[in-house]
Enzyme design. Structure first.
Site, PDB file in Angstrom:
ATOM      1  CE  LYS A  38      -1.996  -5.733   8.674  1.00 37.97           C
ATOM      2  NZ  LYS A  38      -2.261  -5.751   7.455  1.00 37.97           N
ATOM      3  CB  THR A  87       0.689  -4.178   6.190  1.00 36.63           C
ATOM      4  OG1 THR A  87      -0.386  -4.491   5.607  1.00 36.63           O
ATOM      5  CG2 THR A  87       0.934  -2.478   6.162  1.00 36.63           C
ATOM      6  CG  ASP A  88      -1.825  -8.003   4.468  1.00 41.67           C
ATOM      7  OD1 ASP A  88      -2.276  -7.821   5.574  1.00 41.67           O
ATOM      8  OD2 ASP A  88      -2.502  -8.034   3.596  1.00 41.67           O
ATOM      9  CB  THR A  93      -0.762   0.275   1.187  1.00 39.81           C
ATOM     10  OG1 THR A  93      -1.675  -1.098   1.101  1.00 39.81           O
ATOM     11  CG2 THR A  93      -1.827   1.152   1.328  1.00 39.81           C
TER      12      THR A  93
END
Ligand code: ASP
Length: 423
Positions: A243, A165-166, A87
């Protein structure tokens, strides 16, 4: 009223407040999207606007690269940026509605100018652009090689890696093991919301990443929002971070450890242990990896066939087990102990990591844990399951360590084990 276009510096009055900033292209017709001087984006509903006025014209006709030259301050410490996707590197094209990658250095300057008051970006490298779910160990190796090249260059103070991020904490773990004899900061950062969205977290994360990349540490860290407020970040050890939220800006949390530092755009305050920068050291790459490793959860009712299947296909497995280190044996309708014993006898390395995420396994407390230990399971104390998977692949990648896998898994190599964790 003069025509107001994206790029213009504007002053907007609503019934509640006066806002000054640069008008961005808005993804929604009913919204003005404004970039404040702090780098923070906010959205203002058109219906709430009392007046809007242009303060400064957008300068037209800039040539390619001109913006870069103007913004780069030569006397600032130099760093390199490795962009990999996610992102933070994407942007909604307001005209087509499609998501586009930001890959050009000039786009970085345009969207994140604040970072360039902290560092001079020597190189922007783009080895690939992908979402982190599409990466695997080969991508981690590519990133590590690119880091090594930058870190072993005397003109480069540190590296920032922008990433999705994941699965960011898998990459941060991999770099923690692949980059041995680390000399300078390796800073991974991210965005939960892309730069075109109101309340994007990208600008603060990048500014704090820049501050960390020129700091005194020689660590692989993830830098991101410390809370939902857009005021400071944490620098979190790459093997002790995960995360923990789908959408919050402070999605990453340090687990079973303290953050290494609190970071603001203009300062860094160390709050945990860290290795000191040593620019004279040379990073050594250790990219060994055996991809025949798996990570799976124990769940009540798990069938022993799964263990048997894994045993035929894989060389190592990380099992997430209960708080202290248990899974179904003895009185269970599906007793897994015989299949575990058989699998380890046949050479499968089975490691256990805590499914509770927080805390430490302690298989010695009750007899089921002791039986599983006897059956050959290696209990990885407080190591995170994802870090355990990456470490297991790395350890099994070294054929010379074949006889000391347990010893290596329980050796604290990159801060992945925390002996001082309170029980
Ligand atoms: N799925 C994306 C990724 O991890 C989401 C993000 O960038 O945050 O790359």
């Amino acid at each position: 009223m003069a025509e107001i276009k994206p790029g213009n510096k504007i002053k907007i009055k609503t019934v509640k407040e006066i806002i000054e900033g640069r008008l961005l292209e808005s993804p929604q017709a009913n919204l003005y999207l404004i970039k404040l001087d702090s780098g923070y984006n906010i959205g203002v509903k058109k219906e709430d606007v009392v007046s809007i006025e242009k303060i400064k014209e957008k300068k037209e006709g800039k040539k390619k690269g001109e913006e870069k030259k103007k913004r780069q301050k030569q006397d600032l410490p130099k760093i390199d940026i490795i962009m990999t996707g996610g992102t933070i590197s994407s942007r909604l094209d307001p005209e087509t509605g499609a998501v586009k990658w930001l890959t050009k250095p000039s786009e970085l300057f345009r969207f994140y100018p604040e970072m360039f008051d902290i560092v001079n970006v020597r190189k922007v490298k783009v080895p690939f652009m992908k979402a982190s779910e599409n990466m695997d160990y080969k991508d981690w190796q590519v990133i590590a090689k690119s880091c090594e090249e930058s870190l072993n260059d005397k003109d480069c103070e540190g590296v920032i890696i922008t990433h999705g991020t994941d699965f960011l904490h898998y990459t941060s773990s991999a770099l923690s093991f692949f980059l041995q004899n680390l000399n300078k900061p390796v800073v991974l950062t991210y965005a939960q919301r892309s730069s075109d969205r109101a309340s994007s977290d990208a600008s603060l994360n990048l500014q704090c990443a820049a501050r960390t990349a020129i700091s005194d540490m020689a660590e692989v860290v993830i830098v991101g929002h410390a809370s939902i407020n857009d005021n400071f970040c944490f620098a979190m050890r790459g093997t002790k971070v995960r995360k923990m939220h789908t959408s919050r800006r402070d999605a990453f949390k340090t687990i079973n450890d303290k953050p290494i530092a609190k970071v603001w755009p203009d300062k860094i305050e160390f709050v945990g242990k860290y290795n000191q920068r040593d620019n004279k050291k040379k990073v050594k790459l250790d990219l060994s990896f055996n991809e025949r490793v798996a990570l799976t959860k124990f769940y009540p009712g798990m069938d022993q066939e799964l263990i048997e299947w894994l045993s035929g296909k894989y060389e190592g497995v990380v099992l997430e087990v209960s708080g202290l280190g248990h899974l179904a044996i003895d009185e269970a309708r599906k007793n897994l102990l015989p299949s575990i014993k058989k699998a380890t006898d046949n050479g499968l390395i089975i490691c256990a990591a805590p499914q509770t995420i927080y805390g430490r396994l302690n298989p010695l407390v009750y007899s089921p844990g002791r039986k599983l230990m006897k059956a050959g399971i290696i209990f990885l104390e407080d190591m995170l399951p994802e870090t355990s998977l990456v470490k297991l692949g790395w350890v099994l990648g070294h054929s010379s360590w074949r006889n000391k896998i347990k010893e290596k898994m329980l050796e604290n190599i990159a801060g992945e084990l925390n002996k001082r964790l309170e029980e």
